[in-house]
Write an enzyme that holds these catalytic residues in place. Sequence first.
Site, mmCIF file in Angstrom:
data_model
loop_
_atom_site.group_PDB
_atom_site.id
_atom_site.type_symbol
_atom_site.label_atom_id
_atom_site.label_comp_id
_atom_site.label_asym_id
_atom_site.label_seq_id
_atom_site.Cartn_x
_atom_site.Cartn_y
_atom_site.Cartn_z
ATOM 1 N N ASN A 1 0.829 -1.219 0.000
ATOM 2 C CA ASN A 1 0.000 0.000 0.000
ATOM 3 C C ASN A 1 0.861 1.265 0.000
ATOM 4 O OD1 ASN A 1 1.010 0.179 2.572
ATOM 5 N ND2 ASN A 1 -0.966 0.500 3.575
ATOM 6 N N PHE B 1 2.777 2.576 2.178
ATOM 7 C CA PHE B 1 2.841 3.409 3.393
ATOM 8 C C PHE B 1 4.301 3.793 3.665
ATOM 9 C CE2 PHE B 1 3.107 3.333 8.214
ATOM 10 C CZ PHE B 1 2.893 4.693 8.321
ATOM 11 N N LEU C 1 -7.856 -10.376 -0.090
ATOM 12 C CA LEU C 1 -7.152 -10.450 -1.373
ATOM 13 C C LEU C 1 -7.369 -11.835 -1.961
ATOM 14 C CD1 LEU C 1 -4.922 -9.184 -3.293
ATOM 15 C CD2 LEU C 1 -3.263 -10.405 -1.880
ATOM 16 N N SER D 1 4.000 -4.513 7.003
ATOM 17 C CA SER D 1 3.891 -3.891 8.331
ATOM 18 C C SER D 1 4.972 -2.822 8.401
ATOM 19 C CB SER D 1 4.154 -4.907 9.441
ATOM 20 O OG SER D 1 4.414 -4.236 10.676
ATOM 21 N N ASN E 1 -6.126 -12.142 6.954
ATOM 22 C CA ASN E 1 -6.469 -12.241 5.530
ATOM 23 C C ASN E 1 -5.461 -13.097 4.772
ATOM 24 O OD1 ASN E 1 -8.823 -10.737 5.573
ATOM 25 N ND2 ASN E 1 -7.755 -8.787 5.249
ATOM 26 N N GLY F 1 -6.045 -16.618 5.612
ATOM 27 C CA GLY F 1 -7.261 -17.081 4.925
ATOM 28 C C GLY F 1 -6.948 -17.413 3.471
ATOM 29 N N ALA G 1 6.921 -12.528 8.619
ATOM 30 C CA ALA G 1 8.077 -11.752 9.079
ATOM 31 C C ALA G 1 7.748 -11.252 10.478
ATOM 32 C CB ALA G 1 8.345 -10.585 8.140
ATOM 33 N N TYR H 1 3.042 -2.655 17.843
ATOM 34 C CA TYR H 1 3.887 -3.473 16.964
ATOM 35 C C TYR H 1 4.205 -4.814 17.638
ATOM 36 C CZ TYR H 1 7.975 -4.540 13.989
ATOM 37 O OH TYR H 1 8.894 -5.126 13.142
HETATM 38 P P1 NAD Z 1 9.555 -1.323 5.412
HETATM 39 O O1 NAD Z 1 8.768 -0.294 6.137
HETATM 40 O O2 NAD Z 1 10.641 -0.873 4.524
HETATM 41 O O3 NAD Z 1 8.594 -2.273 4.572
HETATM 42 C C1 NAD Z 1 7.292 -2.610 4.950
HETATM 43 C C2 NAD Z 1 6.416 -2.612 3.699
HETATM 44 O O4 NAD Z 1 5.074 -2.969 4.059
HETATM 45 C C3 NAD Z 1 6.353 -1.237 3.044
HETATM 46 O O5 NAD Z 1 6.562 -1.371 1.657
HETATM 47 C C4 NAD Z 1 4.940 -0.770 3.360
HETATM 48 O O6 NAD Z 1 4.435 0.144 2.410
HETATM 49 C C5 NAD Z 1 4.183 -2.081 3.400
HETATM 50 N N1 NAD Z 1 2.931 -2.024 4.178
HETATM 51 C C6 NAD Z 1 2.756 -1.528 5.431
HETATM 52 N N2 NAD Z 1 1.478 -1.667 5.813
HETATM 53 C C7 NAD Z 1 0.826 -2.272 4.770
HETATM 54 C C8 NAD Z 1 -0.517 -2.655 4.544
HETATM 55 N N3 NAD Z 1 -1.473 -2.452 5.476
HETATM 56 N N4 NAD Z 1 -0.842 -3.232 3.365
HETATM 57 C C9 NAD Z 1 0.114 -3.432 2.409
HETATM 58 N N5 NAD Z 1 1.397 -3.075 2.571
HETATM 59 C C10 NAD Z 1 1.752 -2.495 3.731
HETATM 60 O O7 NAD Z 1 10.105 -2.310 6.530
HETATM 61 P P2 NAD Z 1 11.128 -3.513 6.407
HETATM 62 O O8 NAD Z 1 12.301 -3.169 7.214
HETATM 63 O O9 NAD Z 1 11.291 -3.906 4.998
HETATM 64 O O10 NAD Z 1 10.328 -4.664 7.184
HETATM 65 C C11 NAD Z 1 9.660 -5.715 6.506
HETATM 66 C C12 NAD Z 1 9.097 -6.702 7.525
HETATM 67 O O11 NAD Z 1 10.149 -7.254 8.307
HETATM 68 C C13 NAD Z 1 8.100 -6.091 8.500
HETATM 69 O O12 NAD Z 1 7.045 -7.012 8.718
HETATM 70 C C14 NAD Z 1 8.904 -5.923 9.756
HETATM 71 O O13 NAD Z 1 8.077 -5.993 10.904
HETATM 72 C C15 NAD Z 1 9.871 -7.086 9.680
HETATM 73 N N6 NAD Z 1 11.109 -6.809 10.433
HETATM 74 C C16 NAD Z 1 12.054 -5.958 9.945
HETATM 75 C C17 NAD Z 1 13.206 -5.702 10.691
HETATM 76 C C18 NAD Z 1 14.279 -4.767 10.195
HETATM 77 O O14 NAD Z 1 15.262 -4.554 10.919
HETATM 78 N N7 NAD Z 1 14.192 -4.216 9.030
HETATM 79 C C19 NAD Z 1 13.367 -6.302 11.942
HETATM 80 C C20 NAD Z 1 12.373 -7.145 12.413
HETATM 81 C C21 NAD Z 1 11.251 -7.404 11.642
HETATM 82 N N1 UDP Z 2 -9.416 -14.193 2.745
HETATM 83 C C1 UDP Z 2 -8.716 -13.540 1.769
HETATM 84 N N2 UDP Z 2 -8.408 -14.213 0.615
HETATM 85 C C2 UDP Z 2 -8.768 -15.503 0.405
HETATM 86 C C3 UDP Z 2 -9.480 -16.174 1.436
HETATM 87 C C4 UDP Z 2 -9.792 -15.495 2.594
HETATM 88 O O1 UDP Z 2 -8.354 -12.381 1.903
HETATM 89 O O2 UDP Z 2 -8.444 -16.030 -0.646
HETATM 90 C C5 UDP Z 2 -9.743 -13.490 3.989
HETATM 91 C C6 UDP Z 2 -11.224 -13.474 4.254
HETATM 92 O O3 UDP Z 2 -11.715 -12.181 3.969
HETATM 93 C C7 UDP Z 2 -11.366 -13.778 5.714
HETATM 94 C C8 UDP Z 2 -9.970 -14.111 6.201
HETATM 95 O O4 UDP Z 2 -9.158 -14.206 5.060
HETATM 96 O O5 UDP Z 2 -11.788 -12.644 6.443
HETATM 97 C C9 UDP Z 2 -9.928 -15.409 6.957
HETATM 98 O O6 UDP Z 2 -10.359 -16.443 6.101
HETATM 99 P P1 UDP Z 2 -10.979 -17.783 6.640
HETATM 100 O O7 UDP Z 2 -11.384 -18.596 5.455
HETATM 101 O O8 UDP Z 2 -10.078 -18.401 7.605
HETATM 102 O O9 UDP Z 2 -12.215 -17.277 7.478
HETATM 103 P P2 UDP Z 2 -13.724 -17.047 7.117
HETATM 104 O O10 UDP Z 2 -13.800 -16.500 5.743
HETATM 105 O O11 UDP Z 2 -14.348 -18.376 7.250
HETATM 106 O O12 UDP Z 2 -14.144 -16.070 8.149
#
Ligand code: NAD
Ligand code: UDP
Length: 343
Positions: free
Chosen positions: A59, A61, A88, A100, A124, A127, A139, A170
Amino acid sequence: LEERINNLEIKNKNKYASVKYLAEKDRKRILITGGAGFVGSHLTDSLLLAGHEVTVVDNFFTGRKSNIEHWIGHENFELINHDVVEPLYIEVDQIYHLASPASPPHYMYNPIKTIKTNTIGTLNMLGLAKRVRARLLLASTSEVYGDPEMHPQPESYWGHVNPIGPRACYDEGKRVAETMCYAYARQERVEVRVARIFNTYGPRMQMADGRVVSNFILQALQNESLTVYGDGEQTRSFQYISDLVNGLIKLMNGNISQPVNIGNPEEHSINHFAKIIKEQTNSSSKIVYMDGQEDDPQRRRPDIERAEKELGWKPEVPLIVGLRNTIDYFRKELLRSDSTKDL
Ligand code: NAD
Ligand code: UDP
Ligand code: UDP
């Protein structure tokens, strides 16, 4: 125009020349959530170069299109602008779930969104994994250990997390994400892998992400004071990005479903780290001491015995080598931002 298009095509062909050919039976369809971020974009590079098909969902972010733009147009690459908090529906064989925010200022910026991303987002993706029978790698993070009372931290340690502190969105978000993985594994037979990632650095880290590596390098390169929070005696262990990416791929394709620490056990105090950065950048910056941060873990070092034994993985890139690459990257980024300032 025709000539320019031809030149561009030749450039792209050369760029992609190192992509390995994989027979269809070995080629996997891989989803990387958060694939436009720091870690995700390096993972995207490795998996595409190995010949797989990669779909990045992000996304934007904290991620940037420029981290993956070199793949746009390649037949094995797809980019979807999507928030994992929304469901998705796609067809894939493996899911690396990285979406994240990762640096403290980013995840504290909108704590509710951080919680939604790590809980609903992970639900999601589980799922999705359940529906298409894909293996999912989460991760996770060393932050699940909180401010640890055990040193170094083995995977068996349950952690010491303040559930209502500023880092909780977090830390607890990732803890519940892990819980969800094992609930789906037990109840729905989803194959899960959980990587507890320790502090990682390297090119494509965001310059302004507020982490210690990026802050110190930027400050040193600009001859500004290096800002140490607290007394600087707290420690961290820094791993280079290519080691992490190798570890994640080994974990995904290995047989161990328990959580695995992926990190570099070489531990430094923040004071010592500041000195290393000054030396490596030849900087005359001063070191200044600021207020300590709330709930800041005082010591952190991974016990990586499980990864060594079960995956045959250990970090290989020495700190100085990794830092040189990272400092070079930051130098170039600074030049680039200077040259576009007046545009
Ligand atoms: P980053 O911020 O560079 O990358 C995270 C990506 O996730 C970004 O591209 C962001 O746009 C995307 N994102 C955030 N929220 C989203 C959402 N709701 N839907 C779709 N995309 C979303 O961080 P990173 O350092 O690359 O970290 C990647 C993963 O590794 C994370 O899960 C983080 O928790 C984990 N992690 C990283 C470190 C580190 O030192 N870099 C350490 C521990 C864990
Ligand atoms: N989900 C998704 N993509 C898929 C299948 C599920 O994003 O291909 C999402 C769906 O919206 C649901 C979540 O994953 O909220 C959990 O899915 P699960 O089948 O475990 O639960 P249920 O749909 O039975 O609540
Ligand atoms: N830190 C620091 N100066 C900075 C940024 C961070 O002294 O400019 C300290 C921070 O208080 C922590 C350590 O460096 O003790 C690592 O912080 P970072 O945000 O990089 O990652 P964390 O491991 O805390 O998630």
